[in-house]
Each structure stands twice: as structure tokens, then as C-alpha cells.
Design a protein around this motif. Structure first.
Motif, PDB file in Angstrom:
ATOM      1  N   ARG A 261      15.713  47.774  47.115  1.00 24.93           N
ATOM      2  CA  ARG A 261      16.517  48.212  45.970  1.00 24.93           C
ATOM      3  C   ARG A 261      17.548  49.198  46.500  1.00 24.93           C
ATOM      4  N   LEU A 262      18.821  48.848  46.363  1.00 27.21           N
ATOM      5  CA  LEU A 262      19.906  49.691  46.861  1.00 27.21           C
ATOM      6  C   LEU A 262      20.737  50.194  45.700  1.00 27.21           C
ATOM      7  N   GLU A 263      21.093  51.474  45.732  1.00 30.75           N
ATOM      8  CA  GLU A 263      21.909  52.055  44.671  1.00 30.75           C
ATOM      9  C   GLU A 263      23.044  52.855  45.272  1.00 30.75           C
ATOM     10  N   GLU A 264      24.232  52.652  44.731  1.00 30.39           N
ATOM     11  CA  GLU A 264      25.407  53.422  45.136  1.00 30.39           C
ATOM     12  C   GLU A 264      25.987  54.115  43.915  1.00 30.39           C
ATOM     13  N   ILE A 265      26.286  55.398  44.073  1.00 33.39           N
ATOM     14  CA  ILE A 265      26.914  56.180  43.009  1.00 33.39           C
ATOM     15  C   ILE A 265      28.200  56.772  43.576  1.00 33.39           C
ATOM     16  N   HIS A 266      29.301  56.618  42.853  1.00 30.02           N
ATOM     17  CA  HIS A 266      30.596  57.112  43.311  1.00 30.02           C
ATOM     18  C   HIS A 266      31.283  57.894  42.201  1.00 30.02           C
ATOM     19  N   SER A 267      31.955  58.960  42.611  1.00 31.62           N
ATOM     20  CA  SER A 267      32.823  59.708  41.704  1.00 31.62           C
ATOM     21  C   SER A 267      33.890  60.384  42.551  1.00 31.62           C
ATOM     22  N   GLY A 268      35.114  59.885  42.476  1.00 36.12           N
ATOM     23  CA  GLY A 268      36.150  60.404  43.358  1.00 36.12           C
ATOM     24  C   GLY A 268      35.779  60.157  44.811  1.00 36.12           C
ATOM     25  N   LYS A 269      35.826  61.221  45.624  1.00 38.07           N
ATOM     26  CA  LYS A 269      35.480  61.107  47.034  1.00 38.07           C
ATOM     27  C   LYS A 269      33.985  61.354  47.291  1.00 38.07           C
ATOM     28  N   LEU A 270      33.265  61.684  46.242  1.00 39.36           N
ATOM     29  CA  LEU A 270      31.834  61.960  46.410  1.00 39.36           C
ATOM     30  C   LEU A 270      31.024  60.681  46.198  1.00 39.36           C
ATOM     31  N   TRP A 271      29.954  60.560  46.945  1.00 35.79           N
ATOM     32  CA  TRP A 271      29.121  59.358  46.865  1.00 35.79           C
ATOM     33  C   TRP A 271      27.662  59.702  47.162  1.00 35.79           C
ATOM     34  N   PHE A 272      26.817  58.858  46.669  1.00 34.09           N
ATOM     35  CA  PHE A 272      25.372  58.942  46.905  1.00 34.09           C
ATOM     36  C   PHE A 272      24.881  57.526  47.130  1.00 34.09           C
ATOM     37  N   SER A 273      24.108  57.320  48.186  1.00 29.61           N
ATOM     38  CA  SER A 273      23.608  55.988  48.518  1.00 29.61           C
ATOM     39  C   SER A 273      22.117  56.080  48.799  1.00 29.61           C
ATOM     40  N   SER A 274      21.345  55.171  48.214  1.00 22.87           N
ATOM     41  CA  SER A 274      19.896  55.206  48.444  1.00 22.87           C
ATOM     42  C   SER A 274      19.357  53.793  48.609  1.00 22.87           C
ATOM     43  N   ARG A 275      18.238  53.714  49.315  1.00 19.75           N
ATOM     44  CA  ARG A 275      17.528  52.446  49.472  1.00 19.75           C
ATOM     45  C   ARG A 275      16.036  52.712  49.352  1.00 19.75           C
ATOM     46  N   ALA A 276      15.392  51.933  48.506  1.00 20.61           N
ATOM     47  CA  ALA A 276      13.931  51.978  48.401  1.00 20.61           C
ATOM     48  C   ALA A 276      13.399  50.614  48.803  1.00 20.61           C
ATOM     49  N   THR A 277      12.434  50.598  49.695  1.00 19.95           N
ATOM     50  CA  THR A 277      11.773  49.352  50.074  1.00 19.95           C
ATOM     51  C   THR A 277      10.297  49.454  49.713  1.00 19.95           C
ATOM     52  N   VAL A 278       9.731  48.329  49.307  1.00 14.49           N
ATOM     53  CA  VAL A 278       8.300  48.258  49.040  1.00 14.49           C
ATOM     54  C   VAL A 278       7.715  47.285  50.063  1.00 14.49           C
ATOM     55  N   THR A 279       6.900  47.791  50.968  1.00 16.36           N
ATOM     56  CA  THR A 279       6.392  46.993  52.073  1.00 16.36           C
ATOM     57  C   THR A 279       4.906  46.746  51.916  1.00 16.36           C
ATOM     58  N   PRO A 280       4.470  45.483  51.995  1.00  9.43           N
ATOM     59  CA  PRO A 280       3.031  45.214  51.911  1.00  9.43           C
ATOM     60  C   PRO A 280       2.300  45.665  53.169  1.00  9.43           C
ATOM     61  N   VAL A 281       1.260  46.444  52.973  1.00  6.28           N
ATOM     62  CA  VAL A 281       0.366  46.827  54.063  1.00  6.28           C
ATOM     63  C   VAL A 281      -0.809  45.854  54.071  1.00  6.28           C
ATOM     64  N   ARG A 282      -1.484  45.795  52.939  1.00  8.86           N
ATOM     65  CA  ARG A 282      -2.505  44.780  52.691  1.00  8.86           C
ATOM     66  C   ARG A 282      -2.168  44.123  51.364  1.00  8.86           C
ATOM     67  N   ARG A 283      -2.954  43.133  50.968  1.00 11.01           N
ATOM     68  CA  ARG A 283      -2.670  42.490  49.680  1.00 11.01           C
ATOM     69  C   ARG A 283      -2.983  43.413  48.508  1.00 11.01           C
ATOM     70  N   ASP A 284      -3.712  44.497  48.744  1.00 12.23           N
ATOM     71  CA  ASP A 284      -4.015  45.447  47.680  1.00 12.23           C
ATOM     72  C   ASP A 284      -3.401  46.820  47.936  1.00 12.23           C
ATOM     73  N   LEU A 285      -2.454  46.893  48.871  1.00  9.28           N
ATOM     74  CA  LEU A 285      -1.842  48.180  49.205  1.00  9.28           C
ATOM     75  C   LEU A 285      -0.420  47.953  49.704  1.00  9.28           C
ATOM     76  N   CYS A 286       0.522  48.704  49.145  1.00 10.80           N
ATOM     77  CA  CYS A 286       1.899  48.645  49.631  1.00 10.80           C
ATOM     78  C   CYS A 286       2.440  50.068  49.764  1.00 10.80           C
ATOM     79  N   ARG A 287       3.609  50.179  50.381  1.00 13.65           N
ATOM     80  CA  ARG A 287       4.179  51.497  50.664  1.00 13.65           C
ATOM     81  C   ARG A 287       5.654  51.515  50.281  1.00 13.65           C
ATOM     82  N   ILE A 288       6.050  52.560  49.556  1.00 12.99           N
ATOM     83  CA  ILE A 288       7.466  52.779  49.261  1.00 12.99           C
ATOM     84  C   ILE A 288       8.060  53.650  50.352  1.00 12.99           C
ATOM     85  N   ASP A 289       9.146  53.189  50.937  1.00 14.64           N
ATOM     86  CA  ASP A 289       9.946  54.005  51.853  1.00 14.64           C
ATOM     87  C   ASP A 289      11.304  54.222  51.207  1.00 14.64           C
TER      88      ASP A 289
END
Length: 375
Positions: A261-289
């Protein structure tokens, strides 16, 4: 029906369900996944990780190149992460078998004599392509039993803007584990309606601030985009950003298979960029980075306070959801608030079908569409 028969039937049903689950954990292979933070592999330290139920051992060669190999000696199965690393080869702690760190090819078996005809260089522990981006070590997880593609695409990079060096923007990383299957983690990540209930805060959302929203979505390769729009008026951070620049604030949100999931926010010359990934560790456990970069005047420590609260709220919700999912309830998805979840499941299914048949992947979206919900 007697209790004994009911118990037997229930046991058989559960066994069938478990067998089916074991046969297909629902992972997407042949993609890049973040394995560990770059700071976790230093010097000759070996670091263990698990991705898609595959045990990995990661490290960094004397030349500084990150590597990832299967954390299991092909001789007796002991984790190679218990072994010794000299900067070039990983040595098993059990019988001293040594493997080249970058190829996982066996280079020495100490117990062999001059009479042995075993071809050592034909033995591999299992190698996974490795790249570093944005402070993460990424591993390309090829499917079990499949041959690695000749051309592997580059690992994903977080978009940054109007910058020539790393000194004029800030960056930070956060993570948390979710006791759920990857699918629940991902549809929770893209869900647009939980904010006023899960993320209640004086500076973000309140239940009484719920109002109807209308957003345009469009298809993109392997995913979909919430088209550029003015963000919610009931969020204080966006209001402050507009006051700082005196210009409109716009945001764009993408979801891209397998887990970004990628998000970009812009206002004039200012910006914010983020990425969240959900990675499977096991079939009953995942991790957000979660990684975010910005050139807004916002101290990293202050941002982390708020971001940690967000992640913790999501984590607590998923922990509670996991309690209910133990009972295998019937679930439902509604329109329009759950349409992104439906797109995700369709994208995933269509990708797997495309790989199976060799036909072009069908996108579940015919074109731009408008969704409406209250949040």
C-alpha cells in the motif's frame, strides 16, 4: 445424532479443512518481500528470518553484499544460522559443510576423503535473490520447486520527490506482527471504513466526524489506485499542511500485489510518501513493515509517536479478530466499502490463473469507477 457421531464428523471436517489449508497456504510466490531491516545484518553476524513459511538465513559478505539462503543444511537439516560465517562462506555447525553465501553452492564437505566421488559443487542449500532498498533487505521468494526466472525485476523502492541527496528528507521505519493470515492483514490494510472506530484520536478521527465520501478508483498493473484527490477534511494533519503551504493538499493511494500500500501526499513543494507491506511469515502470522519519508518540518521522533499508536491500534484489532476467526465463521464483504477487498481477491485469483495457463492476466476493473462509503 449421537454426541459420539457428531464428534467424529466434526473431527473429520476439521481434519479435511486443515489438510486443504496445508496444501495451499494462499501465498503469492515470485515476488519481492522485505525480510529484515538492513541494520540487522552487520559484520559477520547471521540473522534468521521466516518468509512464506520458508526459513532464511541472511547476512552480508565482506564486500557488503546482502545475501539470503535457506536456513537448513541439506545434510541433516540443522539451521545454518547456528553456523559460522567468515565473510564469504557459511559453515554448518553440525558437520562443517560450507556454502558460498551468494549462491548457496556447497564448496566443502570436511568428512570426504580422496576416494569419495561425490560432486560437492552440485549440492545447494537454496538461494534467494537479495536487494537492499529504503533500509530493508528484500528477498525474492520463488515458488517451491520452481526454477528462478532469468530476469528478476528490481526490488520495490519508496518514491521520493524533488531531492538529489538524502539530507533534505527524513525517513523512518516501523513494524508489528499480526496473528492472522496474509489475506486478513491485507484487506485490513486497505479498508477505508475502520478509521473512526479503530483510529479514534483528537488529531485524526472521531465517531461524530463520520460523513459520506466519494472517491475515484482506477486500475493499474497488478493493482488499483485511489486517484489523486483532496484528503479528508476531518483530519487535522491535512489541515495543518494546507496552512503551511497555502496550497491545496492532494493524496494518491495505490495497492499493488502482492502486498504493498503506497500513499503520496503533496502540497506545494512539501510531500509525504509512505509504503506499508504485509508479509506472510506463516499462514497464521504476518508482519506489517511501514516506511515513510517526508520533507515536511516534522521531527522523526514526533512522527513515530503517532505512527506507533496507529500500528498498535491495527494490531490490537487483528488480535481481537483472530479470536473470532478461530471458530471459522462465515464472513461477508459489502459494497462499496469492501470493494477494494473484492478487487484484491480477484487480482490474486486472476494472477494465479494467468500463471497456470500462460494467458494474459485479466484485471477485475474495467476502468475508472467511483465508490461511496461513510467514514
Amino acid at each position: 445424532m449421537s454426541e459420539a457421531v457428531r464428534s467424529i464428523l466434526q473431527t473429520k471436517t476439521e481434519a479435511t479443512r486443515e489438510t486443504a489449508c496445508e496444501a495451499d497456504p494462499g501465498f503469492l510466490w515470485d515476488f519481492w518481500y522485505p525480510a529484515v531491516r538492513s541494520t540487522e545484518i552487520r559484520g559477520r553476524k547471521l540473522t534468521a528470518a521466516v518468509l512464506l513459511e520458508v526459513p532464511l538465513v541472511l547476512g552480508r559478505t565482506s564486500e557488503g553484499k546482502a545475501f539470503a539462503i535457506r536456513d537448513s543444511c541439506p545434510h541433516r537439516g540443522i539451521p545454518l544460522s547456528y553456523g559460522h560465517f567468515d565473510g564469504q562462506t557459511v559453515e554448518c555447525s553440525y558437520h562443517g559443510w560450507r556454502f558460498d553465501a551468494c549462491t548457496a553452492r556447497c564448496v566443502e564437505i570436511p568428512s570426504l576423503t580422496s576416494q569419495d566421488k561425490l560432486k560437492v559443487d552440485r549440492i545447494f542449500a537454496g538461494h534467494y535473490p537479495c536487494e537492499e532498498r529504503d533500509g530493508y533487505v528484500w528477498a525474492y521468494m520463488s515458488g517451491p520447486g520452481s526454477r528462478l526466472a532469468e530476469r528478476v525485476p528490481p526490488a520495490p523502492a519508496l518514491p521520493v520527490f524533488n531531492t538529489n541527496d538524502s539530507d533534505n528528507y527524513r525517513i523512518t521505519h516501523l513494524s508489528c506482527e499480526l496473528p492472522s493470515h496474509i489475506d486478513h492483514g491485507i484487506i485490513g490494510l486497505m479498508d477505508p471504513a475502520h478509521g473512526p472506530f479503530v483510529h479514534q484520536a483528537w488529531w485524526w478521527r472521531k465517531r461524530r466526524s463520520i460523513h459520506e465520501k466519494e472517491k475515484q478508483f482506477e486500475p493499474i498493473p497488478n493493482g488499483f489506485r485511489m486517484s489523486k484527490h483532496s484528503p479528508s477534511s476531518n483530519s487535522l494533519p491535512y489541515q495543518l499542511l494546507k496552512r503551511m503551504t497555502g496550497e491545496p493538499v492532494t493524496t494518491t493511494i495505490d495497492f499493488v500485489l502482492p502486498n504493498q500500500r503506497l500513499e503520496e501526499i503533496h502540497s506545494g513543494k512539501l510531500w509525504f510518501s509512505s509504503r506499508a507491506t504485509v508479509t506472510p511469515v506463516r499462514r497464521d502470522l504476518c508482519r506489517i513493515d511501514f516506511v515513510a519519508a517526508w520533507n515536511v518540518f516534522l521531527p522523526v521522533l514526533l512522527f513515530r509517536v503517532f505512527a506507533k499508536k496507529f500500528l498498535r491500534q491495527d494490531q490490537e484489532t487483528m488480535i481481537r479478530q483472530a479470536e473470532g476467526l478461530k471458530h471459522d465463521p462465515h464472513l461477508m464483504l459489502i459494497d462499496d466499502a469492501d470493494r477494494p477487498a473484492k478487487w484484491y481477491f480477484a487480482l490474486k485469483a486472476n494472477l494465479l490463473e494467468s500463471r497456470r495457463t500462460g494467458a494474459a492476466m485479466m484485471h477485475p476493473m474495467d476502468g475508472p469507477t467511483t465508490l461511496r462509503w461513510r467514514s
